[in-house]
Design a protein around this motif. Structure first.
Motif, PDB file in Angstrom:
ATOM      1  N   THR A 195       0.823  -1.207   0.000  1.00 24.99           N
ATOM      2  CA  THR A 195       0.000   0.000   0.000  1.00 24.99           C
ATOM      3  C   THR A 195       0.861   1.262   0.000  1.00 24.99           C
ATOM      4  OG1 THR A 195      -1.733  -1.188   1.211  1.00 24.99           O
ATOM      5  CG2 THR A 195      -1.856   1.221   1.197  1.00 24.99           C
ATOM      6  N   LEU A 196       1.925   1.258   0.814  1.00 22.47           N
ATOM      7  CA  LEU A 196       2.793   2.434   0.865  1.00 22.47           C
ATOM      8  C   LEU A 196       3.566   2.613  -0.441  1.00 22.47           C
ATOM      9  CD1 LEU A 196       4.232   2.350   4.497  1.00 22.47           C
ATOM     10  CD2 LEU A 196       2.413   3.780   3.573  1.00 22.47           C
ATOM     11  N   ALA A 197       3.914   1.500  -1.083  1.00 27.33           N
ATOM     12  CA  ALA A 197       4.610   1.603  -2.375  1.00 27.33           C
ATOM     13  C   ALA A 197       3.724   2.280  -3.412  1.00 27.33           C
ATOM     14  CB  ALA A 197       5.024   0.209  -2.852  1.00 27.33           C
ATOM     15  N   ILE A 198       2.431   1.951  -3.408  1.00 31.02           N
ATOM     16  CA  ILE A 198       1.494   2.591  -4.339  1.00 31.02           C
ATOM     17  C   ILE A 198       1.266   4.048  -3.964  1.00 31.02           C
ATOM     18  CG2 ILE A 198      -0.857   2.514  -5.243  1.00 31.02           C
ATOM     19  CD1 ILE A 198      -0.818  -0.509  -4.761  1.00 31.02           C
ATOM     20  N   LEU A 199       1.189   4.309  -2.656  1.00 32.44           N
ATOM     21  CA  LEU A 199       0.922   5.664  -2.182  1.00 32.44           C
ATOM     22  C   LEU A 199       2.036   6.629  -2.575  1.00 32.44           C
ATOM     23  CD1 LEU A 199      -1.040   7.411  -0.484  1.00 32.44           C
ATOM     24  CD2 LEU A 199       0.346   6.828   1.517  1.00 32.44           C
ATOM     25  N   PHE A 200       3.283   6.131  -2.549  1.00 32.20           N
ATOM     26  CA  PHE A 200       4.431   6.994  -2.854  1.00 32.20           C
ATOM     27  C   PHE A 200       4.900   6.839  -4.303  1.00 32.20           C
ATOM     28  CE2 PHE A 200       4.783   6.726   1.782  1.00 32.20           C
ATOM     29  CZ  PHE A 200       4.963   8.070   2.097  1.00 32.20           C
ATOM     30  N   THR A 201       3.997   6.422  -5.186  1.00 33.38           N
ATOM     31  CA  THR A 201       4.357   6.276  -6.603  1.00 33.38           C
ATOM     32  C   THR A 201       4.906   7.566  -7.220  1.00 33.38           C
ATOM     33  OG1 THR A 201       2.719   4.511  -6.872  1.00 33.38           O
ATOM     34  CG2 THR A 201       3.475   5.625  -8.871  1.00 33.38           C
ATOM     35  N   PRO A 202       4.348   8.743  -6.904  1.00 28.14           N
ATOM     36  CA  PRO A 202       4.927   9.975  -7.479  1.00 28.14           C
ATOM     37  C   PRO A 202       6.358  10.238  -7.055  1.00 28.14           C
ATOM     38  CG  PRO A 202       2.705  10.378  -6.658  1.00 28.14           C
ATOM     39  CD  PRO A 202       3.111   9.034  -6.165  1.00 28.14           C
ATOM     40  N   ILE A 203       6.764   9.730  -5.908  1.00 28.82           N
ATOM     41  CA  ILE A 203       8.142   9.916  -5.430  1.00 28.82           C
ATOM     42  C   ILE A 203       8.881   8.606  -5.674  1.00 28.82           C
ATOM     43  CG2 ILE A 203       9.580  10.629  -3.488  1.00 28.82           C
ATOM     44  CD1 ILE A 203       7.112  11.874  -2.223  1.00 28.82           C
ATOM     45  N   GLN A 204       9.592   8.501  -6.773  1.00 31.24           N
ATOM     46  CA  GLN A 204      10.141   7.233  -7.221  1.00 31.24           C
ATOM     47  C   GLN A 204      11.102   6.579  -6.228  1.00 31.24           C
ATOM     48  OE1 GLN A 204       8.872   5.840  -9.890  1.00 31.24           O
ATOM     49  NE2 GLN A 204      10.023   3.983  -9.386  1.00 31.24           N
ATOM     50  N   PRO A 205      12.032   7.321  -5.593  1.00 34.84           N
ATOM     51  CA  PRO A 205      12.932   6.650  -4.637  1.00 34.84           C
ATOM     52  C   PRO A 205      12.179   5.991  -3.481  1.00 34.84           C
ATOM     53  CG  PRO A 205      13.803   8.788  -5.251  1.00 34.84           C
ATOM     54  CD  PRO A 205      12.423   8.724  -5.818  1.00 34.84           C
ATOM     55  N   LEU A 206      11.184   6.696  -2.919  1.00 35.32           N
ATOM     56  CA  LEU A 206      10.397   6.110  -1.834  1.00 35.32           C
ATOM     57  C   LEU A 206       9.564   4.931  -2.327  1.00 35.32           C
ATOM     58  CD1 LEU A 206       9.166   9.233   0.185  1.00 35.32           C
ATOM     59  CD2 LEU A 206      10.854   7.521   0.866  1.00 35.32           C
ATOM     60  N   ALA A 207       9.025   5.053  -3.539  1.00 39.92           N
ATOM     61  CA  ALA A 207       8.238   3.953  -4.097  1.00 39.92           C
ATOM     62  C   ALA A 207       9.102   2.701  -4.264  1.00 39.92           C
ATOM     63  CB  ALA A 207       7.631   4.372  -5.430  1.00 39.92           C
ATOM     64  N   ASP A 208      10.325   2.856  -4.758  1.00 39.11           N
ATOM     65  CA  ASP A 208      11.230   1.713  -4.913  1.00 39.11           C
ATOM     66  C   ASP A 208      11.605   1.121  -3.559  1.00 39.11           C
ATOM     67  OD1 ASP A 208      11.140   2.131  -7.622  1.00 39.11           O
ATOM     68  OD2 ASP A 208      13.007   3.295  -7.685  1.00 39.11           O
ATOM     69  N   PHE A 209      11.807   2.002  -2.584  1.00 40.80           N
ATOM     70  CA  PHE A 209      12.171   1.538  -1.241  1.00 40.80           C
ATOM     71  C   PHE A 209      11.066   0.673  -0.642  1.00 40.80           C
ATOM     72  CE2 PHE A 209      11.946   2.250   3.369  1.00 40.80           C
ATOM     73  CZ  PHE A 209      13.178   1.749   3.764  1.00 40.80           C
ATOM     74  N   PHE A 210       9.813   1.134  -0.691  1.00 38.25           N
ATOM     75  CA  PHE A 210       8.713   0.376  -0.091  1.00 38.25           C
ATOM     76  C   PHE A 210       8.337  -0.838  -0.945  1.00 38.25           C
ATOM     77  CE2 PHE A 210       7.877   4.477   2.114  1.00 38.25           C
ATOM     78  CZ  PHE A 210       7.926   3.994   3.417  1.00 38.25           C
ATOM     79  N   THR A 211       8.611  -0.790  -2.248  1.00 38.13           N
ATOM     80  CA  THR A 211       8.377  -1.961  -3.090  1.00 38.13           C
ATOM     81  C   THR A 211       9.308  -3.103  -2.691  1.00 38.13           C
ATOM     82  OG1 THR A 211       7.674  -0.558  -4.932  1.00 38.13           O
ATOM     83  CG2 THR A 211       8.340  -2.808  -5.457  1.00 38.13           C
ATOM     84  N   PHE A 212      10.545  -2.771  -2.331  1.00 38.98           N
ATOM     85  CA  PHE A 212      11.505  -3.781  -1.894  1.00 38.98           C
ATOM     86  C   PHE A 212      11.007  -4.525  -0.651  1.00 38.98           C
ATOM     87  CE2 PHE A 212      15.211  -4.941   0.736  1.00 38.98           C
ATOM     88  CZ  PHE A 212      15.835  -5.827  -0.117  1.00 38.98           C
ATOM     89  N   PHE A 213      10.288  -3.832   0.241  1.00 39.46           N
ATOM     90  CA  PHE A 213       9.799  -4.438   1.480  1.00 39.46           C
ATOM     91  C   PHE A 213       8.348  -4.902   1.361  1.00 39.46           C
ATOM     92  CE2 PHE A 213      13.286  -1.779   3.012  1.00 39.46           C
ATOM     93  CZ  PHE A 213      13.936  -2.645   3.885  1.00 39.46           C
TER      94      PHE A 213
END
Length: 385
Positions: A332-350
């Motif tokens: 959910t957080l990875a989708i939420l931070f999609t506009p901010i690519q570094p954060l999206a990649d970080f939460f996608t990893f977890f």
């Protein structure tokens, strides 16, 4: 995006509610006696299996009775696990107070025994255990009420193998004479499923989102358990005794409070709450012998982060850990931070269940470096004791 966030928050809160029920019992046990009970997860598992048994029993009476089985399952799960907890405290824990390492190893061994018990339990095993408990604990009660204690220790040492031998002999006699099902366990190693009543299926429509009735029931059950425990601790005479022993055991004993009975009652109460939590988790997935292992680590984290023996801290920590764990693990957080690519990649990893636990562990370790006593640390003389 907002709907997904709301969905994640709701599911996280429902998981936190289950952790809270389980952590309530562990918090009062750990806060009062300092016992690290690694068998707490297996008590949850016993509560879940008790729900499964009650469900099958009520299914035999037809649909009207099946709709209300959950209320009887909650009561049965509480008393079954409270009874197991009382036996565990009277038979094992009471001899290990003040020895945390031995207590940890003993309860870990009990957890393995309970897992194997569920895999292989049958009528012969149940009858043998009943005979053993009657002989052993009945003999202990008689010995403890005898005035002549000259051979007390020797009698207790002989009582254990004698009771065990008679129980094994009775089990074998029944198996050979009446051909009871020795090799066919009740549950086995495979998982079993608990069916919710009709009124707990489906969900409550809320715009484009649906709140599952089962998770709403779990949240309501948690509120009832927290309110009941608070009332018991604050308003009842035994609750007052529990709080007194928690604050100062030596002074409470000097004032005539039966600390051993308080310990037994507290352990039984905590175990009963674990059974209620097991009843709740049976609606979140299938139930198996290893079900408790999925929750025991998170439950201990809730107790440590909230502050040992602190009810408010346990509530806050359970909801926070459950919510963060689900938001990260579900992506959910990875989708939420999609506009901010570094954060999206970080939460996608977890964004997996195992990696989400790693992240939560790391956050808890960092938090405890700042507040080692938890969110609400203990204050007063108990801190220095």
């Amino acid at each position: 995006m907002l709907i997904g966030l709301f969905d994640g928050l709701f599911n996280g809160i429902s998981i936190g509610a289950v952790l809270l029920i389980a952590a309530l019992g562990l918090a009062i046990v750990f806060g009062l006696m300092g016992v690290i009970n690694l068998a707490h997860g297996e008590l949850m598992m016993l509560g879940a299996y008790t729900t499964f048994v009650v469900q099958n029993a009520f299914r035999q009476f037809g649909e009207p009775f099946f709709e209300i089985y959950i209320f009887f399952a909650l009561i049965a799960a509480f008393f079954v696990t409270a009874g197991v907890g009382l036996i565990l405290e009277r038979g094992v824990i009471r001899y290990l107070y003040g020895r945390p390492l031995e207590t940890l190893l003993a309860t870990w061994g009990v957890s393995l025994i309970l897992q194997q018990f569920v895999r292989s339990v049958n009528w012969v095993l149940v009858i043998g255990l009943a005979v053993f408990c009657v002989l052993f604990f009945g003999g202990l009660w008689i010995l403890n009420h005898r005035q002549n204690r000259a051979f007390h220790k020797w009698a207790i040492a002989a009582l254990l193998p004698l009771s065990l031998g008679i129980a094994i002999a009775v089990g074998r006699f029944l198996a050979d004479t009446y051909q009871l099902a020795v090799t066919r366990p009740w549950f086995g190693a495979q998982n079993v499923d608990v069916s919710a009543p009709t009124w707990l299926r489906g969900g409550l429509p809320l715009g484009n989102f649906q709140l599952p009735y089962a998770r709403l029931f779990i949240i309501a059950l948690t509120i009832v358990c927290v309110a009941g425990l608070y009332y018991f601790l604050q308003r009842s005479p035994w609750g007052l005794r529990i709080r007194a022993v928690t604050q100062n055991r030596s002074m409470s004993s000097c004032l005539g409070i039966p600390t051993q009975k308080v310990d037994a009652l507290t352990f039984a109460l905590g175990s009963g709450l674990a059974g209620v939590a097991g009843c709740a988790i049976s609606y979140l997935g299938s139930v198996g012998p290893n079900t408790g292992q999925n929750y025991i680590v998170d439950t201990f984290m809730v107790v440590v982060v909230g502050g040992v023996g602190k009810l408010v801290g346990t509530i806050v920590a359970a909801l926070a850990i459950g919510t963060v764990n689900y938001l990260v693990g579900s992506g959910t957080l990875a989708i939420l931070f999609t506009p901010i690519q570094p954060l999206a990649d970080f939460f996608t990893f977890f964004a997996t269940t195992s990696m989400a636990k790693v992240m939560v562990f790391a956050l808890i370790i960092a938090f405890l470096q700042v507040r080692p006593g938890g969110i609400f640390p203990q204050k007063g003389r108990t801190v220095d004791a």
